[in-house]
Structure formats: C-alpha cells, structure tokens
Scaffold this motif. Structure first.
Motif, PDB file in Angstrom:
ATOM      1  N   ARG A   1      38.310 128.545   3.576  1.00 64.85           N
ATOM      2  CA  ARG A   1      39.172 128.081   4.671  1.00 64.85           C
ATOM      3  C   ARG A   1      39.868 129.258   5.349  1.00 64.85           C
ATOM      4  NH1 ARG A   1      40.675 122.960   1.484  1.00 64.85           N
ATOM      5  NH2 ARG A   1      39.418 121.382   2.561  1.00 64.85           N
ATOM      6  N   ARG A   2      40.144 130.294   4.596  1.00 64.44           N
ATOM      7  CA  ARG A   2      40.777 131.489   5.171  1.00 64.44           C
ATOM      8  C   ARG A   2      39.777 132.356   5.936  1.00 64.44           C
ATOM      9  NH1 ARG A   2      45.773 133.492   3.214  1.00 64.44           N
ATOM     10  NH2 ARG A   2      46.797 132.086   1.750  1.00 64.44           N
ATOM     11  N   THR A   3      38.537 132.350   5.489  1.00 66.60           N
ATOM     12  CA  THR A   3      37.564 133.294   6.033  1.00 66.60           C
ATOM     13  C   THR A   3      36.522 132.662   6.946  1.00 66.60           C
ATOM     14  OG1 THR A   3      36.087 132.992   4.129  1.00 66.60           O
ATOM     15  CG2 THR A   3      37.767 134.722   3.965  1.00 66.60           C
ATOM     16  N   GLY A   4      36.385 131.337   6.882  1.00 71.76           N
ATOM     17  CA  GLY A   4      35.329 130.676   7.636  1.00 71.76           C
ATOM     18  C   GLY A   4      33.972 130.759   6.970  1.00 71.76           C
TER      19      GLY A   4
ATOM     20  N   GLY B   1      36.267 120.775   6.671  1.00 75.03           N
ATOM     21  CA  GLY B   1      36.326 122.001   7.443  1.00 75.03           C
ATOM     22  C   GLY B   1      35.558 123.159   6.844  1.00 75.03           C
ATOM     23  N   VAL B   2      34.943 122.949   5.670  1.00 76.17           N
ATOM     24  CA  VAL B   2      34.167 124.000   5.010  1.00 76.17           C
ATOM     25  C   VAL B   2      32.725 123.527   4.862  1.00 76.17           C
ATOM     26  CG1 VAL B   2      33.857 125.368   2.911  1.00 76.17           C
ATOM     27  CG2 VAL B   2      36.167 124.855   3.739  1.00 76.17           C
ATOM     28  N   GLU B   3      31.802 124.350   5.298  1.00 78.75           N
ATOM     29  CA  GLU B   3      30.384 124.021   5.135  1.00 78.75           C
ATOM     30  C   GLU B   3      29.978 124.250   3.686  1.00 78.75           C
ATOM     31  OE1 GLU B   3      25.950 125.661   6.467  1.00 78.75           O
ATOM     32  OE2 GLU B   3      27.752 126.374   7.529  1.00 78.75           O
ATOM     33  N   VAL B   4      29.457 123.196   3.045  1.00 80.84           N
ATOM     34  CA  VAL B   4      29.023 123.284   1.650  1.00 80.84           C
ATOM     35  C   VAL B   4      27.593 122.772   1.543  1.00 80.84           C
ATOM     36  CG1 VAL B   4      29.425 122.554  -0.734  1.00 80.84           C
ATOM     37  CG2 VAL B   4      31.372 122.944   0.791  1.00 80.84           C
ATOM     38  N   VAL B   5      26.717 123.603   1.003  1.00 81.55           N
ATOM     39  CA  VAL B   5      25.354 123.177   0.690  1.00 81.55           C
ATOM     40  C   VAL B   5      25.182 123.255  -0.816  1.00 81.55           C
ATOM     41  CG1 VAL B   5      24.446 123.947   2.909  1.00 81.55           C
ATOM     42  CG2 VAL B   5      24.411 125.510   0.958  1.00 81.55           C
ATOM     43  N   HIS B   6      24.179 122.585  -1.345  1.00 82.10           N
ATOM     44  CA  HIS B   6      23.981 122.602  -2.786  1.00 82.10           C
ATOM     45  C   HIS B   6      22.516 122.772  -3.126  1.00 82.10           C
ATOM     46  CE1 HIS B   6      23.459 118.358  -1.674  1.00 82.10           C
ATOM     47  NE2 HIS B   6      22.641 118.288  -2.707  1.00 82.10           N
ATOM     48  N   GLU B   7      22.280 123.291  -4.316  1.00 83.05           N
ATOM     49  CA  GLU B   7      20.914 123.530  -4.774  1.00 83.05           C
ATOM     50  C   GLU B   7      20.856 123.359  -6.281  1.00 83.05           C
ATOM     51  OE1 GLU B   7      17.473 127.066  -4.896  1.00 83.05           O
ATOM     52  OE2 GLU B   7      19.391 127.418  -3.884  1.00 83.05           O
ATOM     53  N   VAL B   8      19.760 122.754  -6.734  1.00 81.02           N
ATOM     54  CA  VAL B   8      19.468 122.637  -8.160  1.00 81.02           C
ATOM     55  C   VAL B   8      18.122 123.302  -8.393  1.00 81.02           C
ATOM     56  CG1 VAL B   8      18.988 121.082 -10.084  1.00 81.02           C
ATOM     57  CG2 VAL B   8      20.762 120.496  -8.407  1.00 81.02           C
ATOM     58  N   ASP B   9      18.055 124.175  -9.401  1.00 81.06           N
ATOM     59  CA  ASP B   9      16.799 124.868  -9.685  1.00 81.06           C
ATOM     60  C   ASP B   9      16.589 124.937 -11.190  1.00 81.06           C
ATOM     61  OD1 ASP B   9      14.433 126.175  -9.307  1.00 81.06           O
ATOM     62  OD2 ASP B   9      15.289 127.963  -8.388  1.00 81.06           O
TER      63      ASP B   9
END
Length: 283
Positions: free
Chosen positions: A26-29, A87-95
């Motif tokens: 949130r501070r850094t984008g 307000g924060v872009e979050v993606v996820h991955e399982v490997d």
C-alpha cells in the motif's frame, strides 16, 4: 518496489507475513504474489501442479495428489478471502517442487524486489538438524528478505537497527537499507557490538560508524557502541532497549559446510527474535 513475493504454508506466521506485505504494498504500489509450494516425496514426482498425471504415476499417487492440491487451493482461497487487500494487486500460484528451488526461480523470473516470509523460529537440536525454508531463502535469495513472526496489524517502522561490523563493503546493501528507511521515514541506529573476543576502543568504532554514515549519505541516524558477550545477543539486547521496529543486516549467504563452521548471525536473528528482520545478500 514493484513486486513482492510472499511464500505461504498457510500457518499463522505466514499469514502475519502476508499482512505485512500488504501494508508495504500500500505504501509502494507494489503487486503481491502469494506462492504455495507443495513439497512432495520422491514417489510423487510424476505429478504436475495443475493436477495432470504424468506417465508412470500409480492410482494411489494420483488420489493423494488430487486431494492435496484440492485442499491447497481451498486454503489459498480462504487466505485471499479473509485477509483484506483492497487497493493491492494480489495474484496466487500453487506449484509442485522443492520450496527453495521454486522460490529462487520465482525471484529471478518475476524480478521480485522483496520477499516477505513468516518464521516460526527454532532452537537447539531441531535448529541444527533441520533448519527452515525461511533460513534457506535468507541464505540464497538475490533480493532483500523480510522475516516476520508475530502479527503486526498496522506495520509502521519508526526505529531501525542496522547492525554490522562495518569492516566490509556494504554498498550494495546500503541502498536497500536506505530505501526502507525512506519508505517509513524511520530513524536508523547504526550499532557495533563490542565483544570480549573482538574488542575495539569505543572512540575508534564511533569514528568508523560516523565515516560509514557520511560515506553513504545517511540522514536521521544515531551512532552506537554496545557491549555484550556475543554479537547476536548484543544486537537483540540493543534492539529491545530502543524498542526497535526492525533489524537490518547484510548476509554473505554461506551454504553447506562453510555455513555450519562459521554460522550466520543474520540467520540466527531470524530464528531468535520476535522483531522483523530485513536481510540483504551481499553479491
């Protein structure tokens, strides 16, 4: 800072790290990637992260892995649902892989700027024999690693301990340290731990620290010489005395037998302090 990686095993400590990563984002984008790595024994090596069965896998292996991946995806969905990240872009991955291998590869391929990881800590024989994935990442990551143990609802850093012997060249790490200081508008406390086995006069040490501060253009800092029996204990005691919000250290990332012989103060701190620790690997 553009990309933050948060490896998660869905523990409370990993959730705490995710919350801290959101505060930083949130501070850094920056965008966040949540990563869970299913570490499987040798007999499940014929299975992919998408659930595709490879040639040679048997029926029991297929059932085991399908259930494991289904449960993992449910846990990931629950984490995304229950931790606010507006307000924060979050993606996820399982490997499916060895955690350290996948994390190192993701850092490189995604050009990760910061890893934020939870740490359970360890002690005694368990620490010597097992170690932790967090320690391995601290030792091997090419980007800064922030380790978090406890929940910090509003992650705000005002007092930072920068501990070093100030004998080695730390220019590569100092730029990262200053970035974090400026991000939070914090005060940096340069500290040298004077121990009986490596004692130096306080006057000489203070001159050395002052030279370092001027060389790297530090602002809003203090100079400190702290006496203790061991370096790690001195850093912890000093950090507690000033109620530090973060400890910053550079690490040489020794591995294998050299690591066992020399140890690593940065990795020991990750295990033994409740204060978040930012480590930067010196190339």
């Amino acid at each position: 800072m553009r990309r933050i990686l948060v490896p998660t095993d869905f523990s409370d400590e990993a959730r705490n790290a995710y919350e801290v990563a959101i505060s930083i984002a949130r501070r850094t984008g920056a965008a966040i990637k949540l990563l869970h790595v299913v570490e499987t024994p040798y007999y499940t090596s014929n299975f992919s992260a998408t659930g595709d069965v490879m040639v040679g896998s048997d029926g029991m292996e297929q059932v085991y892995m399908l259930r494991l991946l289904e449960n993992t995806k449910m846990q990931m969905s629950e984490l995304l649902r229950t931790v606010p990240h507006e307000g924060v872009e979050v993606v996820h991955e399982v490997d499916v892989d060895r955690p350290i291998n996948k994390i190192k590869r993701t850092i490189k391929e995604d050009e990760v700027d910061l890893v934020v990881m939870g740490s359970k800590g360890s002690s005694g024989l368990d620490e010597f024999l097992i170690g932790s994935n967090t320690e391995k990442v601290v030792r091997a990551a090419d980007c800064p690693v922030l380790t978090v143990k406890h929940r910090i609802p509003d992650f705000d850093v005002r007092e930072i301990v920068l501990a070093s012997d100030f004998k080695r060249e730390i220019r590569g790490a100092m730029d990262r340290f200053k970035e974090f200081q400026q991000l939070f508008g914090a005060r940096i406390h340069l500290v040298y731990i004077n121990t009986p086995g490596a004692f130096e006069s306080s006057n000489n040490v203070r001159q050395k620290l002052q030279y370092t501060a001027e060389k790297y253009g530090l602002r809003n800092y203090t100079i400190n010489v702290y006496n203790d029996v061991m370096e790690e204990d001195g850093i912890l005691h000093f950090a507690n005395d000033i109620r530090a919000d973060m400890i910053m250290m550079a690490t040489h990332g020794r591995t294998g037998f050299a690591h066992l012989l020399s140890g690593s103060i940065a990795e020991d701190l990750v295990n033994h302090t409740s204060i978040p620790v930012l480590t930067v690997h010196l190339k």
